[in-house]
Structure formats: C-alpha cells, structure tokens
Motif scaffolding. Sequence first.
Motif, PDB file in Angstrom:
ATOM      1  N   ARG A  36       0.840  -1.196   0.000  1.00 43.09           N
ATOM      2  CA  ARG A  36       0.000   0.000   0.000  1.00 43.09           C
ATOM      3  C   ARG A  36       0.869   1.238   0.000  1.00 43.09           C
ATOM      4  O   ARG A  36       2.005   1.231   0.453  1.00 43.09           O
ATOM      5  CB  ARG A  36      -0.882   0.045   1.270  1.00 43.09           C
ATOM      6  N   ASN A  92       0.006  17.755   2.558  1.00 41.46           N
ATOM      7  CA  ASN A  92       1.173  16.884   2.409  1.00 41.46           C
ATOM      8  C   ASN A  92       2.371  17.330   3.256  1.00 41.46           C
ATOM      9  O   ASN A  92       3.352  16.596   3.373  1.00 41.46           O
ATOM     10  CB  ASN A  92       1.626  16.860   0.939  1.00 41.46           C
ATOM     11  N   TRP A 145       9.277   9.538 -15.425  1.00 45.16           N
ATOM     12  CA  TRP A 145       8.026   9.041 -14.821  1.00 45.16           C
ATOM     13  C   TRP A 145       7.979   7.514 -14.873  1.00 45.16           C
ATOM     14  O   TRP A 145       7.559   6.857 -13.909  1.00 45.16           O
ATOM     15  CB  TRP A 145       6.810   9.615 -15.554  1.00 45.16           C
ATOM     16  N   MET A 165       3.799  11.497  -3.374  1.00 44.32           N
ATOM     17  CA  MET A 165       2.922  12.670  -3.255  1.00 44.32           C
ATOM     18  C   MET A 165       3.295  13.700  -4.326  1.00 44.32           C
ATOM     19  O   MET A 165       4.435  14.162  -4.383  1.00 44.32           O
ATOM     20  CB  MET A 165       3.067  13.323  -1.879  1.00 44.32           C
ATOM     21  N   PHE A 187       7.674  14.464  -8.491  1.00 43.75           N
ATOM     22  CA  PHE A 187       6.913  14.294  -7.251  1.00 43.75           C
ATOM     23  C   PHE A 187       7.852  13.804  -6.165  1.00 43.75           C
ATOM     24  O   PHE A 187       9.024  13.547  -6.447  1.00 43.75           O
ATOM     25  CB  PHE A 187       5.693  13.372  -7.439  1.00 43.75           C
ATOM     26  N   TYR A 199      -3.494   3.232   5.013  1.00 42.71           N
ATOM     27  CA  TYR A 199      -3.309   4.618   4.570  1.00 42.71           C
ATOM     28  C   TYR A 199      -4.690   5.242   4.600  1.00 42.71           C
ATOM     29  O   TYR A 199      -5.639   4.557   4.223  1.00 42.71           O
ATOM     30  CB  TYR A 199      -2.730   4.606   3.149  1.00 42.71           C
ATOM     31  N   ARG A 203      -8.157   0.242   1.260  1.00 47.87           N
ATOM     32  CA  ARG A 203      -7.654   0.188  -0.110  1.00 47.87           C
ATOM     33  C   ARG A 203      -8.814   0.210  -1.110  1.00 47.87           C
ATOM     34  O   ARG A 203      -9.785  -0.524  -0.977  1.00 47.87           O
ATOM     35  CB  ARG A 203      -6.836  -1.075  -0.324  1.00 47.87           C
ATOM     36  N   ARG A 206      -9.315  -1.695  -7.956  1.00 46.20           N
ATOM     37  CA  ARG A 206      -8.614  -1.401  -9.201  1.00 46.20           C
ATOM     38  C   ARG A 206      -9.494  -1.906 -10.334  1.00 46.20           C
ATOM     39  O   ARG A 206     -10.317  -2.806 -10.147  1.00 46.20           O
ATOM     40  CB  ARG A 206      -7.254  -2.105  -9.255  1.00 46.20           C
TER      41      ARG A 206
HETATM   42  C1  LIG Z   1       2.319  10.249  -8.623  1.00 51.37           C
HETATM   43  C2  LIG Z   1       1.509  10.157  -7.360  1.00 51.37           C
HETATM   44  C3  LIG Z   1       1.092  11.328  -6.738  1.00 51.37           C
HETATM   45  C4  LIG Z   1       0.363  11.259  -5.546  1.00 51.37           C
HETATM   46  N1  LIG Z   1       0.055  12.430  -4.893  1.00 51.37           N
HETATM   47  C5  LIG Z   1      -0.502  12.382  -3.662  1.00 51.37           C
HETATM   48  C6  LIG Z   1      -0.669  13.563  -2.894  1.00 51.37           C
HETATM   49  O1  LIG Z   1      -0.316  14.667  -3.324  1.00 51.37           O
HETATM   50  N2  LIG Z   1      -1.211  13.456  -1.640  1.00 51.37           N
HETATM   51  C7  LIG Z   1      -1.610  12.249  -1.141  1.00 51.37           C
HETATM   52  O2  LIG Z   1      -2.094  12.208  -0.017  1.00 51.37           O
HETATM   53  N3  LIG Z   1      -1.457  11.092  -1.840  1.00 51.37           N
HETATM   54  C8  LIG Z   1      -0.908  11.118  -3.093  1.00 51.37           C
HETATM   55  N4  LIG Z   1      -0.700   9.956  -3.805  1.00 51.37           N
HETATM   56  C9  LIG Z   1      -1.127   8.651  -3.222  1.00 51.37           C
HETATM   57  C10 LIG Z   1      -2.266   7.957  -4.036  1.00 51.37           C
HETATM   58  O3  LIG Z   1      -3.505   8.519  -3.705  1.00 51.37           O
HETATM   59  C11 LIG Z   1      -2.211   6.455  -3.720  1.00 51.37           C
HETATM   60  O4  LIG Z   1      -0.961   5.956  -4.158  1.00 51.37           O
HETATM   61  C12 LIG Z   1      -3.323   5.679  -4.433  1.00 51.37           C
HETATM   62  O5  LIG Z   1      -4.579   6.074  -3.975  1.00 51.37           O
HETATM   63  C13 LIG Z   1      -3.172   4.155  -4.235  1.00 51.37           C
HETATM   64  O6  LIG Z   1      -3.221   3.825  -2.862  1.00 51.37           O
HETATM   65  P1  LIG Z   1      -2.820   2.351  -2.364  1.00 51.37           P
HETATM   66  O7  LIG Z   1      -1.422   2.093  -2.835  1.00 51.37           O
HETATM   67  O8  LIG Z   1      -2.894   2.427  -0.869  1.00 51.37           O
HETATM   68  O9  LIG Z   1      -3.792   1.395  -2.955  1.00 51.37           O
HETATM   69  C14 LIG Z   1       0.005  10.011  -4.993  1.00 51.37           C
HETATM   70  C15 LIG Z   1       0.425   8.828  -5.651  1.00 51.37           C
HETATM   71  C16 LIG Z   1       1.178   8.896  -6.805  1.00 51.37           C
HETATM   72  C17 LIG Z   1       1.666   7.613  -7.443  1.00 51.37           C
END
Ligand SMILES: Cc1cc2nc3c(=O)[nH]c(=O)nc-3n(C[C@H](O)[C@H](O)[C@H](O)COP(=O)(O)O)c2cc1C
Length: 216
Positions: A36, A92, A145, A165, A187, A199, A203, A206
């Motif tokens: 996660r 964040n 990326w 993030m 990022f 988190y 979860r 998908r």
């Molecule tokens: C490129 C990228 C940018 C993200 N930006 C943020 C963000 O700015 N703030 C945040 O709280 N989560 C951010 N996330 C987290 C995503 O919301 C999270 O990875 C996604 O919902 C999948 O969650 P899981 O891995 O727990 O299933 C980001 C994830 C990625 C990959």
Amino acid sequence: MSTDTTPLDTSDLDAELDSAGLLDGATADLLFREARTAGAFTADEVTDAQLRAAYDLAKWGPTAMNVTPLRMLVVRTPEARARLAAHMNEGNRQRVLDAPVTLLLAADTRFHQHLPLLAPHRAEMVDRFEAMPQVREQMARNNAWLQAGYLIVALRAAGLAAGPMGGMDAAAIDADLLAGTGWVSLFVVNVGQAEGAQYPFPRAARLDWDQATRTL
Ligand SMILES: Cc1cc2nc3c(=O)[nH]c(=O)nc-3n(C[C@H](O)[C@H](O)[C@H](O)COP(=O)(O)O)c2cc1C
C-alpha cells in the motif's frame, strides 16, 4: 465503475505464476497485491545502503534509448525536510516533516550528456539533443516518470514502504532545491517502514482486465 473491494482470490493466479517459474505468491504480494501507499512511518532509520539497494534494482528498468533521466534528491536532514515541506501542499506538508527520509524525484533535462555511456551506438545524438531543449525536456519527463514507477516497486523489494505525493509547487521546488542542476521535479516519495495498517482509507478497488483493456 466497479466498487467491489472484496479480497481477490489469488490462488489460481499464484498457481499460474508458480507453474510458469515466475515470482511466487509472497513476492507478488510484497511488490504489488499487499503493498500500500504509506501515509505514516515508524521512527526506524532508512539507511543510504537501503536506498542504494532500491536504486540498483530500479535502474535496470527500460527507457527510450536507455536515456535513464530519473534523478533523486535525498532529503534527509530536518533542515532539508523543512525547506522541501514549505513547497508542499498543506495536506502533504506534515508528512514530509515526519518521514524518515523523502526522495524528491526529478527528470534530468540534460540527460544527453550521458549518452556516450548509456547509448554508445547513438553517441551522435548528443549534439542533436543539445539543439532540441523542448524535445529533451519532454523525453526526460516521460522516461523519468516511467522510472519512478520502477522505483516504487524497487523500494518495496528492498523492504521499504513508499508514500508518493505530487501535491506540491514544482516550480518553486525547482527554483529553490534544484537551481542550476538542469533537473525538473516530478513528485516526492516518503520512504520508511509503514506505521499502521491502512493509509487514511481502506484500499480502493482497481479496474480489472476487462475494464482496462480492449483486444484488436
Ligand atoms: C504520482 C503520485 C502522486 C500522488 N500524490 C498524492 C498527494 O499529493 N497526496 C496524497 O495524499 N497522496 C498522493 N498519492 C497517493 C495515491 O492517492 C495512492 O498511491 C493511491 O490512492 C493508491 O493507494 P494504495 O497504494 O494504498 O492502494 C500520490 C500517488 C502517486 C503515485
């Protein structure tokens, strides 16, 4: 859109992976199915050796012409984290301050300098890329990326949790932390041992194969 969040029955898939001699179910869980995004971390230190181990896996992922433009600023000291946090979106900010270490992922717009090493058969491209800054920046961003995705999986393989993030003022970060490098920020990834099971929310689902693909 599917809202089904019941746990996936992976036994058939595991049998298929095992019989194909590919990764075992536990490894598939570690890298993908159970991994996660981490929002909070324990106080455990993340060593440079752990980060290097992850990078040494991620670096093998393919990129166009092998340009490998991903660059990382390891943001470790409290002073450095405060400097980065000032440019993060409010939601964040505290996460950067609290994380054991944060990686600022960036794309090197001057990646072409390394082409004699990375693509010796295309060394003539150094001069051609020099004259095409816009093409270079797009290529750097696209391929960095791609590498960032490899990196998240590699961090998991190295026993670490990743909290990516993107909510940040990228232009301000470039001007403050990346000035003079030719790197442009993509990022950040907070890294450590995940604290707590979930988190902020459970979860989410998908898309499955049928939703995400078409076959011609
Ligand atoms: C490129 C990228 C940018 C993200 N930006 C943020 C963000 O700015 N703030 C945040 O709280 N989560 C951010 N996330 C987290 C995503 O919301 C999270 O990875 C996604 O919902 C999948 O969650 P899981 O891995 O727990 O299933 C980001 C994830 C990625 C990959």
